[in-house]
Every structure is written in structure tokens, then in C-alpha cells.
Design an enzyme around this catalytic site. Structure first.
Site, PDB file in Angstrom:
ATOM      1  N   TYR A 183     -10.871  -2.869  -3.023  1.00 61.07           N
ATOM      2  CA  TYR A 183     -10.614  -3.141  -4.436  1.00 61.07           C
ATOM      3  C   TYR A 183     -11.779  -2.628  -5.288  1.00 61.07           C
ATOM      4  O   TYR A 183     -12.839  -3.237  -5.358  1.00 61.07           O
ATOM      5  CB  TYR A 183     -10.405  -4.632  -4.684  1.00 61.07           C
ATOM      6  CG  TYR A 183      -9.264  -5.252  -3.907  1.00 61.07           C
ATOM      7  CD1 TYR A 183      -8.257  -4.463  -3.340  1.00 61.07           C
ATOM      8  CD2 TYR A 183      -9.182  -6.624  -3.742  1.00 61.07           C
ATOM      9  CE1 TYR A 183      -7.209  -5.032  -2.628  1.00 61.07           C
ATOM     10  CE2 TYR A 183      -8.128  -7.202  -3.031  1.00 61.07           C
ATOM     11  CZ  TYR A 183      -7.153  -6.404  -2.476  1.00 61.07           C
ATOM     12  OH  TYR A 183      -6.120  -6.973  -1.773  1.00 61.07           O
ATOM     13  N   TYR A 220       0.860 -12.819  -1.568  1.00 60.59           N
ATOM     14  CA  TYR A 220       0.340 -11.957  -2.631  1.00 60.59           C
ATOM     15  C   TYR A 220       1.487 -11.326  -3.420  1.00 60.59           C
ATOM     16  O   TYR A 220       2.625 -11.301  -2.976  1.00 60.59           O
ATOM     17  CB  TYR A 220      -0.630 -10.910  -2.095  1.00 60.59           C
ATOM     18  CG  TYR A 220      -0.083  -9.748  -1.296  1.00 60.59           C
ATOM     19  CD1 TYR A 220       0.507  -8.649  -1.922  1.00 60.59           C
ATOM     20  CD2 TYR A 220      -0.219  -9.691   0.089  1.00 60.59           C
ATOM     21  CE1 TYR A 220       0.962  -7.547  -1.195  1.00 60.59           C
ATOM     22  CE2 TYR A 220       0.228  -8.612   0.829  1.00 60.59           C
ATOM     23  CZ  TYR A 220       0.830  -7.537   0.173  1.00 60.59           C
ATOM     24  OH  TYR A 220       1.286  -6.450   0.895  1.00 60.59           O
TER      25      TYR A 220
END
Length: 327
Positions: free
Chosen positions: A57, A220
């Protein structure tokens, strides 16, 4: 806020867990550092104790900002969840399984799945440094790597638990078959998988397996990256480099609108947002332990945490489920 035990591990996580994918910036049209750190602080102030991130990320940026945001905080009151197994810096020397080409400020960056023991050890040390901590609460394999045996990866995770570098081990995007293979080596705490009102595939095989074996599920994309917030049917705009320009195309927009129109009166009656109703519904589904919710500013983080203050009756849940069935 509600807190739930993750599988057979000793971890107790906040049911709404802060998802730190978007604050990394890459694939999300950039980020604002101050807003991101404020979002983390706001989440912590409103009962969220768990933060989920990954080295990929922002190519390390998400972990770095989390480390900065937690400076001066009581580490024992925060659960850090991160991952390993995606390599973008060339350190894999061509090994592993090619995944996709990422974009880093206009530059094409090949990303590989690589879960070897040597790479795992390397990545953990890098994550510990970026996060500013000496242990990780939950370390998860980001994606299955077909070039490395599951036993090799799981043995390395078990060794890290014994060394005190990690408290528990999990996987992400694993099938039941892969989890069964992993179980020959290690007791997994969790599997992090995509799950939402628009994507309930895990209910068929994965949920029965994890429930029977007391393994947690971390859900998620419960809001389908913002689509189920409803704002992208109004005036919200995406930057050109935001991956959601293509991601949203997999869904039937008119059916999604119809679903949200069913939910809207429930949200209005409870003085809640669509996002809060969607998140709360997700936390109430069978087998789901915690739900990841991203926030790029403090207001979004507070809104996400507030979802746990909402009560949905059996009748309201049935109304929502009937609408979902029509998609």
C-alpha cells in the site's frame, strides 16, 4: 465499539478495523498525509483499536504513516495487522509469480507474488522498521504464491511466532483447499477475503470451513471501494489514476442503485448514512469476525466507527437481504 476474538488466537480486534489501503495513495489517486494521520487518530479516539495495512500500500507509505501516527501512543492498546508476499522493488531477482504491473507516478512497476522464507524474513524486518514497532500482532500472506510451497511459507510464519516477531499468523485470499494445506503446518488465526452485499461467494465453502475450524474472517471491500456509499451516483468524482474507474464497471449500476434505494429509508430512520448501514449489515453476517473500513480523513473514520452504534432488527435485515437477492 464491539471487540471480537480472532479465531483461536489471543487477539481481540475492534469489529470495525481501520483499512489502510487508500492512504497509501497508489491506485487511489494520491493521498494527503495530514488527513491520513488525522483519520488514524480519529479512528483510535472512537474505539477502533485495529489497523490493517500492507507493504504494497503506497510501496511502504501506508506503513510509514501508521508508524508516525502511533508515535507516543500505547502500543499495547493497538493491534497492527500487516502483510507480506508482494514484491515490487526487484529484490526477488525474477523469482516468484508475476502478478500485475502497478503504476508508480507514471512509471510501470512489475509486482510479483513471492512468499519464500527468505523474502518473508526480509519483509517482516522492513515492516517492523516502517511501523516503528518490535512486533506485529497479525502477519498475513497477501496473496497465494504458486511458486512457493505452502509448507515453506507456513513454517516461516510459525518460526516468527516462536521468535516473538508476530503474535499470530493469517492468510489473505486463500481458498479452502489452500487453508487445508496450511493447516498441516500451522494454526491460522484468519483469512482476509473480499466480502460485501455485492460479493457473497465466500458463504458457499469458505465460511462453513472457517466456522467449523474456529478461524476468523476479516472482510475487505465491504463498501466495494465506496460504491455502496452511494456518493458516486451523485456528484463525487474520481481522479484519472484511481483504479475504481475500471473496478466499478463490473457491477450493474441500476441494480446497485435499486439496492441503495431500499436501504436509504432505514438509514434515514436511524439518522445514519448508507455506508454505516452497509458496514453494520456486514458485521452481522455469519462467520464474519471483523470488517475493514478505509478512511482518508477524520470525518470518514468517525462515520465508520459509528456504524457499530446502529441496531438492525430482524425485519430490517430481512428487507435488506431481500433487496440483495434481487441483484
Amino acid at each position: 465499539m464491539e471487540y471480537r476474538k480472532l479465531g483461536n488466537s489471543s487477539l481481540e480486534l475492534s469489529t470495525i478495523t481501520y483499512g489502510a489501503f487508500a492512504i497509501g495513495g497508489n491506485m487511489w489517486g494520491g493521498n494527503e498525509k495530514n488527513d491520513s494521520i488525522s483519520a488514524i487518530h480519529a479512528a483510535l479516539d472512537h474505539g477502533v483499536t485495529s489497523i490493517d495495512t500492507a507493504p504494497f500500500y503506497g510501496f511502504g507509505l501506508s506503513e510509514q504513516m501508521i508508524g508516525e501516527a502511533l508515535k507516543g501512543k500505547d502500543r499495547t492498546k493497538v493491534q497492527l495487522l500487516t502483510k507480506f508476499g508482494l514484491v515490487w522493488d526487484g529484490s526477488n531477482n525474477g523469482k516468484g509469480e508475476f502478478f500485475f504491473d502497478a503504476n508508480d507516478e507514471g512509471k510501470t512497476v512489475p509486482v510479483f507474488k513471492y512468499a519464500s522464507k527468505a523474502n518473508l524474513i526480509k519483509e517482516v524486518e522492513e515492516s517492523l522498521k516502517r511501523l516503528g514497532t518490535d512486533y506485529i500482532d497479525l502477519l498475513q500472506l497477501h496473496w497465494p504464491d504458486n511458486s512457493t510451497s505452502i509448507s515453506e511459507t507456513m513454517e516461516a510464519l510459525e518460526a516468527l511466532i516462536q521468535q516473538g516477531k508476530i503474535r499470530a499468523a493469517g492468510v489473505s485470499n486463500y481458498s479452502v483447499t489452500q487453508m487445508q494445506e496450511a493447516a498441516k503446518t500451522i494454526g491460522l488465526a484468519s483469512n482476509q477475503v473480499s466480502y460485501s452485499m455485492l460479493n457473497r461467494a465466500i458463504e458457499q465453502e469458505l465460511v462453513p470451513y472457517t466456522t467449523a475450524n474456529k478461524i476468523g474472517i476479516i472482510a475487505y471491500s465491504p463498501l466495494e471501494r465506496g460504491l455502496l456509499s452511494g456518493k458516486y451516483f451523485k456528484d463525487a468524482k474520481l481522479s484519472n489514476d484511481d483504479h475504481r474507474n475500471g473496478y466499478f464497471g463490473q457491477f450493474d449500476a441500476e441494480k446497485v442503485k435499486a439496492l441503495l434505494q431500499t436501504i436509504q429509508p432505514i438509514a434515514e430512520e436511524k439518522k445514519a448514512t448508507l455506508s454505516q448501514i452497509v458496514l453494520r449489515w456486514t458485521t452481522l453476517q455469519n462467520g464474519i469476525t471483523v470488517v475493514l473500513a478505509g478512511a482518508r480523513n477524520a470525518a470518514q473514520a468517525i462515520e465508520n466507527a459509528g456504524a457499530m452504534n446502529i441496531e438492525l432488527s430482524a425485519g430490517e435485515l430481512q428487507m435488506i437481504n431481500n433487496a440483495i437477492a434481487g441483484i
